[in-house]
Design an enzyme around this catalytic site. Sequence first.
Site, PDB file in Angstrom:
ATOM      1  N   ASP A 454       0.850  -1.187   0.000  1.00  0.00           N
ATOM      2  CA  ASP A 454       0.000   0.000   0.000  1.00  0.00           C
ATOM      3  C   ASP A 454       0.888   1.240   0.000  1.00  0.00           C
ATOM      4  O   ASP A 454       2.084   1.160   0.304  1.00  0.00           O
ATOM      5  CB  ASP A 454      -0.865   0.027   1.267  1.00  0.00           C
ATOM      6  CG  ASP A 454      -1.977  -0.998   1.206  1.00  0.00           C
ATOM      7  OD1 ASP A 454      -2.357  -1.379   0.101  1.00  0.00           O
ATOM      8  OD2 ASP A 454      -2.464  -1.406   2.273  1.00  0.00           O
ATOM      9  N   ASP A 755      -4.562  -2.971   5.057  1.00  0.00           N
ATOM     10  CA  ASP A 755      -5.043  -2.426   6.326  1.00  0.00           C
ATOM     11  C   ASP A 755      -6.568  -2.443   6.444  1.00  0.00           C
ATOM     12  O   ASP A 755      -7.101  -2.381   7.536  1.00  0.00           O
ATOM     13  CB  ASP A 755      -4.526  -0.994   6.537  1.00  0.00           C
ATOM     14  CG  ASP A 755      -4.819  -0.084   5.351  1.00  0.00           C
ATOM     15  OD1 ASP A 755      -5.666  -0.443   4.514  1.00  0.00           O
ATOM     16  OD2 ASP A 755      -4.195   0.999   5.265  1.00  0.00           O
ATOM     17  N   ASP A 759      -9.181  -5.713   2.147  1.00  0.00           N
ATOM     18  CA  ASP A 759      -7.872  -6.269   1.794  1.00  0.00           C
ATOM     19  C   ASP A 759      -7.748  -7.740   2.212  1.00  0.00           C
ATOM     20  O   ASP A 759      -6.780  -8.409   1.833  1.00  0.00           O
ATOM     21  CB  ASP A 759      -6.749  -5.476   2.479  1.00  0.00           C
ATOM     22  CG  ASP A 759      -6.528  -4.117   1.837  1.00  0.00           C
ATOM     23  OD1 ASP A 759      -6.731  -4.022   0.616  1.00  0.00           O
ATOM     24  OD2 ASP A 759      -6.160  -3.168   2.550  1.00  0.00           O
TER      25      ASP A 759
END
Length: 1025
Positions: A454, A755, A759
């Site tokens: 990310d 997070d 996901d």
Amino acid sequence: MDSYLNQNFDLKSKHSSDEALEKWRTVVGFVKNPKRRFRFTANLSKRYEAAAMRRTNQEKLRIAVLVSKAAFQFISGVQPSDYVVPEQVIAAGFQLCADELGSIVEGHDVKKLKFHGGASGIAEKLSTSTNSGLSSDAALLSKRQEIYGINKFAEPEAKGFWVFVWEALQDMTLMILGACAIVSLVVGIAMEGWPAGAHDGLGIVASILLVVFVTATSDYRQSLQFKDLDKEKKKITIQVTRNDCRQKLSIYDLLPGDIVHLNIGDQVPADGLFVSGFSVLIDESSLTGESEPVVVNDKNPFMLSGTKLQDGSCKMLVTTVGMRTQWGKLMATLSEGGDDETPLQVKLNGVATIIGKVGLFFAVVTFAVMVQGLLRSKLQEGTIWSWSGDEALKLLEFFAVAVTIVVVAVPEGLPLAVTLSLAFAMKKMMNDKALVRHLAACETMGSATGICSDKTGTLTTNRMTVVKSCICMSVKEINSTNKASFCSEIHESAIKLLLQSIFMNTGGEIVTSKDGRREILGTPTETALLEFGLSLGGDPQTERQASKTVKVEPFNSTKKRMGVVLELPGGGLRAHTKGASEIVLAGCDKVIDSNGEVVPLDEKSINHLNATINEFANEALRTLCLAYLELKNGFSSDNAIPVSGYTCLGIVGIKDPVRPGVKESVAICRTAGITVRMVTGDNINTAKAIARECGILTDDGIAIEGPDFREKSQEELLKLIPKIQVIARSSPMDKHTLVKQLRTTFDEVVAVTGDGTNDAPALHEADIGLAMGIAGTEVAKESADVIILDDNFSTILTVAKWGRSVYINIQKFVQFQLTVNIVALIVNFSSACLTGSAPLTAVQLLWVNMIMDTLGALALATEPPTDELMKRAPVGRKGNFISNVMWRNIFGQSFYQLMVIWYLQARGKAMFELDGPDSTLKLNTLIFNSFVFCQSTRVWLARQHNKRKNGWQFSPRSIPNHHHRIFGYICEHNAADIFTVGPKRGDRVLQHADRCCFEAGPSMKPICLDFVKNIKEALMSLLVM
């Protein structure tokens, strides 16, 4: 060997089936100590029990839901319950006992809930408030805990040191040797008296006890490390209201009556009742196995511990905690099931099985050959039917040697060395801000070839501030000096709408902490916007009192927007939305101009706003668009919030700086053969700017948007994916698709960071799932293998380095142990065949076994990582665990040691002029010393197991380098140079030691000289002997 291991002992690093776990257990052959060998493997029977419990829960909840639905039809006819409050509960100041509360929520009992007055009535009977929560008075909390219990599930008691001693004694071969020692003691004392006749027996007993206590100490320390790590895994906090203040609290401190605040991705920490909230969807699959989410609202207020919020946010009243919940009972069973064994553990169980079978064969043959030699000599003497005590002891000694060969040959320590190395690595990684949830992740991370990361919080600091805005078509920079002028330059009506949008359409909250300070709770993006609103002079309390919230649609990464519908003070409804700039702007057809008037959004205005978005994005700013819509009175809370027809309020640019050290970490990954890719939901220009700053996006790399990526065919993906370095505006399924393609099509070992709740599929699919400890939701953490506690990309690099260290340390230990196995087996077997006796006795072999099985593992399996590890290519998915270089080293060192020992056996007596009755004993002592010196050398040489250059390299923290050079040279050349060639070559060894001292610096020279002096004395005593 590799083909046999791959066929029978191949295990996935994640999500292995029960059949695969059962398969390798059935293939494992001779096991000396099952309690020790299988200590760190999954207890499959307990897992089956947990699965049965889940099925029972599913059926119970299904029936409860059906009953509750039927009860709604007859709710008006509820009769007063015959429930009687226990006196103990009344005395404590409550009106409901724990069993009654449990039956309401777990049984979805609508009638009982209605009888007790719903959630508010139950809150009153629990002496709490749905607004201010419980009192923090310690005495009152203690009283509540006595009545309702604590929010912890029962765990098996930790094993004490003596339990590990007892388990170490369960070794079958040690028990046989113990019996041999007792017989030897009895016969020896009867024949030769005390103490002369007790030497052999007591020697074996002492060796057994030494092996047992060293093994038990090592295992006990391992268990303590795992215990500490388990405590860290359970550190989960939740937002609660107590004393009218929002605060973070450990889920294990929750009590019935607590008011808990839950958001999307949170795990429900206890059984409870819905108090208030919006769009709540609950995933109950962890408890029941049902994948269909359940809607929770005033009509269905029941929330069960262990379930997860899939969407929405709410307040919950805690009713039942700990072992009174179904989740508590399920977790207690699952905790006994243990973690899955790791692929390396299983593979080394296979290696131990192969060597064990070979060792057992050699032991039987060795015993048979030695007994045959004894029987043949007795036949020649004609005394076959007459046995003396010495001959009986000799037969017993043969048997003890055979059993000891099995002790040495069956490397029980191989699988446990993996656990030791993993425990050590996990403990150290915890200090480096990485919490390992699954053991196998340590191993797998060492083989990683790619990382899909990310952007926000991982590559950047996650400390966001609004630094630019475009309100009323006017672009302005935001800083502490121009905030007053900012408000004066924008029309008052536009400022009012902007503040209403910021404070009402938010997932964050401004609360008062215990010490009276104002605190902003929420994501960094929400925090940045709320701080911006406060800096403009906004009052969140006034805004909340002025309008009523009708509907909320929380932000999620699929929609990339969030919305709220408000009922205005003068009547009418207004919707506010915010989210990804281009997505929200596409739903706008009007804009507020510089005069504060709403005007149609023409082409010129659209071009200006798009140019502003690109300008902000190229400066690496996260862009958000805010908009509103006046709704018609026909809107219902059951309707979805519209996505078009909005008036654009403005665009804000949020700064999130790149973390220090990220660029260097990415460069190290590239050197190590690990490809880093950025997968983000941000604008593509923002993503490219950050990726270039981090060193991820190179000139030949590709940056692509999620919608474009989704449209590619399989043939196009085959050409595209190797070049992709950035995916912007990605959805969770884009990340999942990328990971799946990399793993299956390109056979890469992939680590993924995540997070959010969405996901979870990608984290589950990846070889290594890395969840963020600060920004990550509980759903993401549950799906992850490693939790990055500081959300820092550099920590991911540390995990990779430790993963490589674990893999290589185990290779070192395997190389060392296989060499010892081969030499010990062949020496005793060949000697038994050629001379009729074994040069290495039971006591000596036990000593060697302790060195290689426990102390060798401690020395080699716990070596910390070095920067050199990140300069070699990753092993990947199909790398051979025992490499060709390792086989070369194993056979080369074994051959060298065998040549030395055979030469000593053949020429030792003549070389050292040994004669007399004890000459064989002296020679065997020399052989044993040579053998031990060789193993000491092997421990150090094993550290450079895959190199072709000099092995005498040591870390700065080890003892002085010149000591190692001197002692290493002596160990390496001791047997060959001194014992084989004689004193002249021994003098060369001493000369080399003197030369090393000469090369030492002034501060080290006195220490080296003293060290050499001691070595010289030891060598001289050997030469004189």
